[in-house]
Design a protein around this motif. Structure first.
Motif, PDB file in Angstrom:
ATOM      1  N   ASP A 123      -5.500   1.154  -0.744  1.00  0.00           N
ATOM      2  CA  ASP A 123      -5.674   1.205  -2.236  1.00  0.00           C
ATOM      3  C   ASP A 123      -5.072   0.086  -2.831  1.00  0.00           C
ATOM      4  OD1 ASP A 123      -7.069   1.978  -4.628  1.00  0.00           O
ATOM      5  OD2 ASP A 123      -5.753   3.654  -4.740  1.00  0.00           O
ATOM      6  N   THR A 124      -5.510  -1.219  -2.901  1.00  0.00           N
ATOM      7  CA  THR A 124      -4.849  -2.501  -3.536  1.00  0.00           C
ATOM      8  C   THR A 124      -6.147  -3.055  -4.108  1.00  0.00           C
ATOM      9  OG1 THR A 124      -4.927  -3.900  -1.758  1.00  0.00           O
ATOM     10  CG2 THR A 124      -3.017  -2.263  -1.522  1.00  0.00           C
TER      11      THR A 124
ATOM     12  N   LYS B  18      -9.420   5.235   1.258  1.00  0.00           N
ATOM     13  CA  LYS B  18      -8.295   4.291   1.146  1.00  0.00           C
ATOM     14  C   LYS B  18      -7.211   4.831   1.241  1.00  0.00           C
ATOM     15  CE  LYS B  18     -11.025   1.348  -1.797  1.00  0.00           C
ATOM     16  NZ  LYS B  18     -11.161   0.788  -3.315  1.00  0.00           N
ATOM     17  N   SER B  19      -6.207   4.246   2.167  1.00  0.00           N
ATOM     18  CA  SER B  19      -4.829   4.869   1.971  1.00  0.00           C
ATOM     19  C   SER B  19      -3.923   4.467   0.963  1.00  0.00           C
ATOM     20  CB  SER B  19      -4.166   4.263   3.512  1.00  0.00           C
ATOM     21  OG  SER B  19      -5.004   4.903   4.664  1.00  0.00           O
ATOM     22  N   SER B  20      -2.983   5.113   0.454  1.00  0.00           N
ATOM     23  CA  SER B  20      -2.202   4.501  -0.478  1.00  0.00           C
ATOM     24  C   SER B  20      -1.349   3.468   0.191  1.00  0.00           C
ATOM     25  CB  SER B  20      -1.229   5.575  -0.952  1.00  0.00           C
ATOM     26  OG  SER B  20      -0.186   5.843  -0.436  1.00  0.00           O
TER      27      SER B  20
ATOM     28  N   ARG C 298     -10.238  -3.496  -4.113  1.00  0.00           N
ATOM     29  CA  ARG C 298     -10.620  -2.903  -5.307  1.00  0.00           C
ATOM     30  C   ARG C 298     -12.000  -2.654  -5.603  1.00  0.00           C
ATOM     31  NH1 ARG C 298      -8.240  -6.765  -9.242  1.00  0.00           N
ATOM     32  NH2 ARG C 298      -9.762  -7.963  -8.476  1.00  0.00           N
TER      33      ARG C 298
ATOM     34  N   ASP D  74     -16.151   0.790  -2.234  1.00  0.00           N
ATOM     35  CA  ASP D  74     -16.045   2.301  -2.441  1.00  0.00           C
ATOM     36  C   ASP D  74     -16.038   2.691  -1.158  1.00  0.00           C
ATOM     37  OD1 ASP D  74     -16.361   4.614  -3.304  1.00  0.00           O
ATOM     38  OD2 ASP D  74     -18.435   4.656  -3.712  1.00  0.00           O
TER      39      ASP D  74
END
Ligand SMILES: NC(=O)c1ccc[n+]([C@@H]2O[C@H](COP(=O)([O-])OP(=O)(O)OC[C@H]3O[C@@H](n4cnc5c(N)ncnc54)[C@H](OP(=O)(O)O)[C@@H]3O)[C@@H](O)[C@H]2O)c1
Length: 237
Positions: free
Chosen positions: A178-179, A189-191, A183, A186
């Motif tokens: 998630d970067t 996503k991993s943090s 972006r 869809d």
């Protein structure tokens, strides 16, 4: 290698996964963290030593390596992620040249520039941030995937070459994070924090390869199966 007491250099440290790496290293007791960034003046991280570093400017890489001779851990995180129309895209060659310059030749230059100090300061490590896309290619990201496959190959050669020097060389593979780079996609996503900590856990254990999420484990696991993920990856929605 042990993270506590390490002196780390993180490329692309200003945002995304690189920023998460910096914070994870600080929370685990790294003595010093150099933040390798294109614009040190705009850096908003505290407790780091900002260092100008541009993967497309060999002189900036050489100068950073020359200045940071106490580094024991290099994390080659910075990269460029651009989409192309498809494998037959007439812009494919120009686009892949641009990404190869950053993601492949830039990473190679960084490894070569820092290796003498890293080996001298052993036990030490180099971690190259790769991707699950090392092992498959959707047409729309095929130029990016090619750069990561090439960087994987180089990482494997470097690991063999440095093994005798007590320098750990780690390849980090992961699906979407998630970067900014992901972006507009869809998907699950991993943090970045999660990925940074999983990567540092692997580094601390002495792993030579870290598969940070189920997606990267799936892709690698099926490389030798008849229904290999790379043969028909699901399209992105
Ligand atoms: N996001 C994902 O889904 C995903 C998945 C798998 C692997 N990865 C990998 O994870 C790593 C980090 O990506 P991210 O998701 O954090 O991407 P990001 O948010 O787009 O950040 C990219 C970083 O790389 C830096 N960078 C780009 N070109 C550079 C250059 N020529 N010289 C120096 N720094 C440069 C950027 O600096 P500026 O701010 O100056 O542009 C930024 O700090 C990359 O290796 C990427 O390929 C990402």
């Amino acid at each position: 290698m042990q993270i506590e007491g390490s002196v780390a250099f993180v490329t692309g440290a200003n945002r995304g996964l690189g920023r998460a790496f910096v914070q994870a290293l600080q929370s685990r007791g790294a003595t010093k963290v150099y933040a390798g960034v294109r614009n040190p003046d705009r850096l908003t991280l505290s407790g780091v030593v900002p260092m100008r570093f541009d993967l497309t400017e060999p002189a900036s890489i050489a100068a950073a390596a020359q200045h940071c001779r106490d580094v024991t851990l290099l994390i080659n995180n910075a990269a460029l992620g651009k989409v192309n129309v498809g494998a037959l895209d007439t812009a494919f060659i120009d686009l892949s040249r641009e990404m190869f310059e950053t993601n492949f030749y830039g990473t190679v230059r960084s490894c070569q520039a820092f290796a003498p100090a890293i080996v001298g300061n052993r036990p030490s490590a180099i971690m190259n941030v790769l991707s699950d896309a090392t092992w498959f290619a959707r047409p729309m990201v095929s130029a990016y995937s090619a750069t990561k496959s090439a960087a994987w190959s180089y990482t494997n050669a470097l690991r063999v070459e440095l093994r005798e020097t007590d320098t750990q060389v780690v390849g980090l593979h992961v699906g979407f994070i998630d970067t900014d780079m992901a972006r507009d996609i869809d998907a699950v996503k991993s943090s970045p924090d999660f990925v940074a900590h999983v990567a540092l856990d692997g580094l601390a254990r002495g792993d030579e390869e870290v598969l940070a999420d189920e997606q990267s484990r799936l892709v690698k696991r099926t490389l030798s199966t008849e229904d290999g993920y790379y043969l028909d990856p699901p399209p992105l929605v």
